[in-house]
Enzyme design. Sequence first.
Site, PDB file in Angstrom:
ATOM      1  N   LYS A   6       0.820  -1.219   0.000  1.00  0.00           N
ATOM      2  CA  LYS A   6       0.000   0.000   0.000  1.00  0.00           C
ATOM      3  C   LYS A   6       0.855   1.271   0.000  1.00  0.00           C
ATOM      4  CE  LYS A   6      -4.017  -2.126   2.247  1.00  0.00           C
ATOM      5  NZ  LYS A   6      -4.924  -2.126   3.428  1.00  0.00           N
ATOM      6  N   PHE A  20     -15.170   4.206   6.923  1.00  0.00           N
ATOM      7  CA  PHE A  20     -13.787   4.520   6.561  1.00  0.00           C
ATOM      8  C   PHE A  20     -13.560   4.570   5.051  1.00  0.00           C
ATOM      9  CE2 PHE A  20     -13.851  -0.165   7.119  1.00  0.00           C
ATOM     10  CZ  PHE A  20     -13.323  -0.586   5.912  1.00  0.00           C
ATOM     11  N   ARG A  27      -2.226 -14.243   4.421  1.00  0.00           N
ATOM     12  CA  ARG A  27      -2.953 -13.571   5.511  1.00  0.00           C
ATOM     13  C   ARG A  27      -2.208 -13.756   6.844  1.00  0.00           C
ATOM     14  NH1 ARG A  27      -7.346 -10.242   4.100  1.00  0.00           N
ATOM     15  NH2 ARG A  27      -7.952 -10.518   6.258  1.00  0.00           N
ATOM     16  N   THR A  43      -5.670  -7.088  10.617  1.00  0.00           N
ATOM     17  CA  THR A  43      -5.957  -5.826   9.919  1.00  0.00           C
ATOM     18  C   THR A  43      -5.399  -4.622  10.674  1.00  0.00           C
ATOM     19  OG1 THR A  43      -7.985  -6.836   9.071  1.00  0.00           O
ATOM     20  CG2 THR A  43      -7.812  -4.433   8.917  1.00  0.00           C
ATOM     21  N   ARG A 101       2.279  -6.492   9.037  1.00  0.00           N
ATOM     22  CA  ARG A 101       1.520  -5.346   9.540  1.00  0.00           C
ATOM     23  C   ARG A 101       2.016  -4.890  10.915  1.00  0.00           C
ATOM     24  NH1 ARG A 101      -4.468  -7.206   7.354  1.00  0.00           N
ATOM     25  NH2 ARG A 101      -4.506  -5.862   5.500  1.00  0.00           N
ATOM     26  N   ASN A 116      -1.902   0.172   6.886  1.00  0.00           N
ATOM     27  CA  ASN A 116      -1.457  -1.129   7.408  1.00  0.00           C
ATOM     28  C   ASN A 116      -0.618  -1.927   6.412  1.00  0.00           C
ATOM     29  OD1 ASN A 116      -3.484  -1.888   5.696  1.00  0.00           O
ATOM     30  ND2 ASN A 116      -4.657  -3.060   7.198  1.00  0.00           N
ATOM     31  N   HIS A 159      -2.272  -5.414   1.433  1.00  0.00           N
ATOM     32  CA  HIS A 159      -3.568  -6.058   1.189  1.00  0.00           C
ATOM     33  C   HIS A 159      -3.306  -7.504   0.799  1.00  0.00           C
ATOM     34  CE1 HIS A 159      -7.533  -6.916  -0.641  1.00  0.00           C
ATOM     35  NE2 HIS A 159      -6.825  -7.574  -1.554  1.00  0.00           N
TER      36      HIS A 159
HETATM   37  P1  ADP Z   1      -8.175  -6.813   5.499  1.00  0.00           P
HETATM   38  O1  ADP Z   1      -7.295  -5.902   4.665  1.00  0.00           O
HETATM   39  O2  ADP Z   1      -7.432  -7.345   6.685  1.00  0.00           O
HETATM   40  O3  ADP Z   1      -8.846  -7.886   4.685  1.00  0.00           O
HETATM   41  P2  ADP Z   1     -10.739  -5.429   5.508  1.00  0.00           P
HETATM   42  O4  ADP Z   1     -11.026  -6.159   4.245  1.00  0.00           O
HETATM   43  O5  ADP Z   1     -11.739  -5.527   6.623  1.00  0.00           O
HETATM   44  O6  ADP Z   1      -9.329  -5.887   6.117  1.00  0.00           O
HETATM   45  O7  ADP Z   1     -10.544  -3.889   5.206  1.00  0.00           O
HETATM   46  C1  ADP Z   1      -9.869  -3.463   4.043  1.00  0.00           C
HETATM   47  C2  ADP Z   1      -8.900  -2.373   4.429  1.00  0.00           C
HETATM   48  O8  ADP Z   1      -9.633  -1.241   4.863  1.00  0.00           O
HETATM   49  C3  ADP Z   1      -7.986  -2.712   5.603  1.00  0.00           C
HETATM   50  O9  ADP Z   1      -6.814  -3.416   5.224  1.00  0.00           O
HETATM   51  C4  ADP Z   1      -7.667  -1.356   6.185  1.00  0.00           C
HETATM   52  O10 ADP Z   1      -6.537  -0.752   5.569  1.00  0.00           O
HETATM   53  C5  ADP Z   1      -8.915  -0.543   5.862  1.00  0.00           C
HETATM   54  N1  ADP Z   1      -9.732  -0.441   7.065  1.00  0.00           N
HETATM   55  C6  ADP Z   1     -10.449  -1.434   7.640  1.00  0.00           C
HETATM   56  N2  ADP Z   1     -11.075  -0.994   8.747  1.00  0.00           N
HETATM   57  C7  ADP Z   1     -10.737   0.329   8.874  1.00  0.00           C
HETATM   58  C8  ADP Z   1     -11.056   1.369   9.806  1.00  0.00           C
HETATM   59  N3  ADP Z   1     -11.848   1.137  10.845  1.00  0.00           N
HETATM   60  N4  ADP Z   1     -10.508   2.581   9.595  1.00  0.00           N
HETATM   61  C9  ADP Z   1      -9.707   2.840   8.533  1.00  0.00           C
HETATM   62  N5  ADP Z   1      -9.380   1.917   7.622  1.00  0.00           N
HETATM   63  C10 ADP Z   1      -9.873   0.674   7.785  1.00  0.00           C
HETATM   64 MG    MG Z   2     -10.208  -7.693   3.132  1.00  0.00          MG
END
Ligand code: ADP
Ligand code: MG
Length: 140
Positions: free
Chosen positions: A11, A59, A87, A93, A104, A114, A117
Amino acid sequence: MAVERTLSIIKPDATSRNLTGAINARLEQEGLRIVAQKRLRLTKAQAEEFYGVHRDKAFFDSFCEHMTSAPVVVQVLVGENAVAENRRIMGATNPANAEIGTIRRDFGQSVEHNAVHGSDSPENAEIEIGFFFGRMEIVG
Ligand code: ADP
Ligand code: MG
């Protein structure tokens, strides 16, 4: 277990801090192979489409703005159980909740920033790989 493919994105928070090589080293050390990779700058429309499943989340706008704020590196990873393995290597996350030694935990700054992806299922991995790569760009 089966050999799988998954879509990974380094990212903007990580590319802008010059962490592409450090993250790739983690992926390779853990046994995943990078079989396609390119650096690009997402447009707003591309970020909103790619993350469309999160459209209704609070968000979403801020996150899509971040994803377009600097280049990303998109990549296809291959390995045994690659979707779940990536993962695990990425960590939770929210970097604050991620295991020590995960990408992360070590390179993320916040839940929005973070670092990486990773696809969340083999089915979504194929959709996400198709979003960024053509067949001739993936060299196993
Ligand atoms: P992951 O990337 O672990 O699969 P998600 O699919 O739930 O997580 O979310 C996609 C991305 O959105 C996350 O990697 C994160 O960067 C962002 N994100 C998720 N929750 C939040 C939040 N509460 N505030 C800001 N960004 C968020
Ligand atoms: Mg996701």
